[in-house]
Design an enzyme around this catalytic site. Structure first.
Site: not given
Length: 498
Positions: A62, A136
């Site tokens: 990202h 994550e």
């Protein structure tokens, strides 16, 4: 321009059932670097599901998030969002991948990753595929803390997270080991998708784990294979004849929207020691040269452009020494880099001329057969082409790469203060061996990486040259070549073997 010629970790907890299943397949389950020394050699792709057809997977991290900018520990929390810079990075990635044909896009469900995926995927018809295992790394009590708060509150535990993450335990969990298990689970679904080309948009740690697990590497490789904001990594999977796990080739690692040689940290730590592997430019075609002395042909026009582009990219760094193969194409590429460095004051990059020591290193020389084999694949070299080389030829290259790698390390001082940048210039074949030397991988891994003419790979040493491994900032970076760059991916129609 001078030209010289150089001839104990804490005990691990019992492995989880998933880990035991994986170790039965891969032959390894390392919890520390010391364990790696005692374990059987890893095998790329050993724990992956069978494939019926070739598949390319592009991993993108990202863009910059608000917590990235603040220096907070994010983990799997879902509070931060993309900053304006992060949105811009995602748009750059969209442009970079605009002409590529993807059949599907898997994404982490967390806002910062999903928004990045939405920007990159704009204009495509298929829906995004969220996968919770792409979130994550779970960091439990660490999540939300500023990094200095983590140091102050947790002391020794925070230091373990920084220095020995594979064995780091918090709140009854081993986050990195859990992450590796999740990544293995993700591959089952990603590779089961019928598409030939798949985009995955996720996060720093999970993308590291995806790259590592695809290559059969354990959790001790965490923070070794860097993933920058919106950096793209490309993996090629091809079925094995007669069945078995697929062959895996890391086509490129961490191609970023910004320069890979810009000042910054590696894995969150400052570094002053760096080795850059610069592949020589393209040479004259095999039809233009005689059978003898294939490796000693000069650069062609494209190769000359590539060498100049590489020299321009490296102008952002002060290069201290250049070690190059004595073959003509490598010397010409190295000379271009050296000349631009020494003209830094005239080019407005420095206030004084730079002095660069340039040395021919015999151990960087390759046999003619490597040049001929590379040329046999045409203008765009097939990923994993080194796997078709004769074993004894690879053994000779592997043996000389040990001496070449040590020569490069010898160029880096042991002190922690002085900056030092060393550039090695040679054919992609020798650089593939050097990457494996850097990562402590056996010779068989040379076909698991790919490098193009004119590319660069960057290796940082935040712990100095005596550390066990360098941190690989990127491999096969070609964005600096501009319109002459080989695209990150290629359309897969009529290109089954990539």
């Amino acid at each position: 321009m001078a030209l010289l010629v150089l001839a104990p970790s804490p005990p691990a907890p019992p492995p989880s059932p998933a880990a035991l299943r994986r170790s039965a397949v891969t032959g390894i389950r390392c919890s520390s670097v010391q364990d790696l020394e005692r374990s059987p050699a890893p095998r790329p792709g050993a724990s992956l599901p069978l494939l019926r057809a070739a598949k390319r997977v592009v991993l993108v991290r990202h863009g910059q998030s608000t917590w990235n900018a603040e220096g907070r520990i994010q983990g799997s929390s879902d509070i931060s969002v993309l900053t304006p810079k992060g949105e811009s990075q995602a748009e750059t990635s969209r442009q970079m991948l605009l002409s590529d044909s993807f059949d599907a896009c898997f994404t982490s469900p967390l806002a910062r990753s999903r928004r990045t995926a939405e920007i990159i995927w704009e204009g495509r018809d298929d829906e995004l595929i969220p996968d919770p295992d792409l979130r994550e790394i779970d960091l439990y009590s660490f999540q939300g803390l500023l990094k200095h708060e983590g140091k102050e509150r947790y002391g020794v535990l925070y230091k373990q997270w920084q220095k020995n993450a594979a064995n780091f335990s918090i709140d009854g969990h081993y986050p990195v080991r859990e992450l590796w298990d999740r990544a293995q689970s993700c591959w089952e679904r990603i590779l089961a998708h019928e598409g030939k080309s798949v985009l995955v948009v996720a996060h720093n740690a999970v993308n590291q784990a995806l790259v590592a697990t695809s290559l059969g590497l354990g959790a001790e490789y965490f923070r070794i294979l860097l993933q920058s904001n919106c950096g793209a990594s490309v993996l090629d999977f091809t079925p094995q004849t007669g069945g078995g796990p697929p062959n895996v080739c890391l086509n490129r690692l961490n191609q970023t929207p910004n320069s890979p040689v810009a000042a910054g940290s590696s894995g969150g730590r400052k570094t002053s020691k760096r080795i850059i592997l610069a592949c020589q430019g393209t040479t004259q075609s095999s039809s233009e040269i005689s059978l003898g002395g294939v490796g000693y042909v000069p650069l062609n026009m494209l190769g000359t452009i590539q060498s100049q582009k590489t020299a321009e990219l490296l102008l952002d760094l002060k290069v201290n020494s250049i070690l190059c193969s004595p073959q003509i194409a490598a010397v010409d590429t190295a000379t271009a880099i050296c000349e631009v460095q020494e003209a830094a004051d005239c080019l407005g990059a420095d206030c004084v001329p730079r002095y660069v020591e340039m040395k021919n290193l015999l151990e960087l020389e390759i046999e003619d057969v490597f040049q001929a084999k590379q040329k046999s694949f045409g203008n765009i070299v097939q990923a994993g082409w080194m796997g078709s080389m004769e074993y004894k030829t690879l053994e000779r290259l592997w043996a000389q790469s040990k001496h070449a790698w040590q020569a490069l390390l010898n160029e880096l001082p042991d002190d922690s203060e002085s900056d030092r940048v060393v550039v090695a210039v040679g054919h992609p074949a020798i650089h593939l061996a050097l990457i494996c030397r850097c990562l402590d991988l056996p010779m068989e891994y040379m076909s698991s990486f790919h490098l193009d003419d004119g590319s660069i790979s960057v290796i940082d040493f935040p712990d100095g040259p005596k550390s066990r491994r360098g941190i690989v900032r990127c491999t096969n970076y070609t964005a600096h070549l501009g319109r002459w760059s080989i695209p990150i991916t290629r359309p897969t129609e009529n290109d089954e073997e990539f």
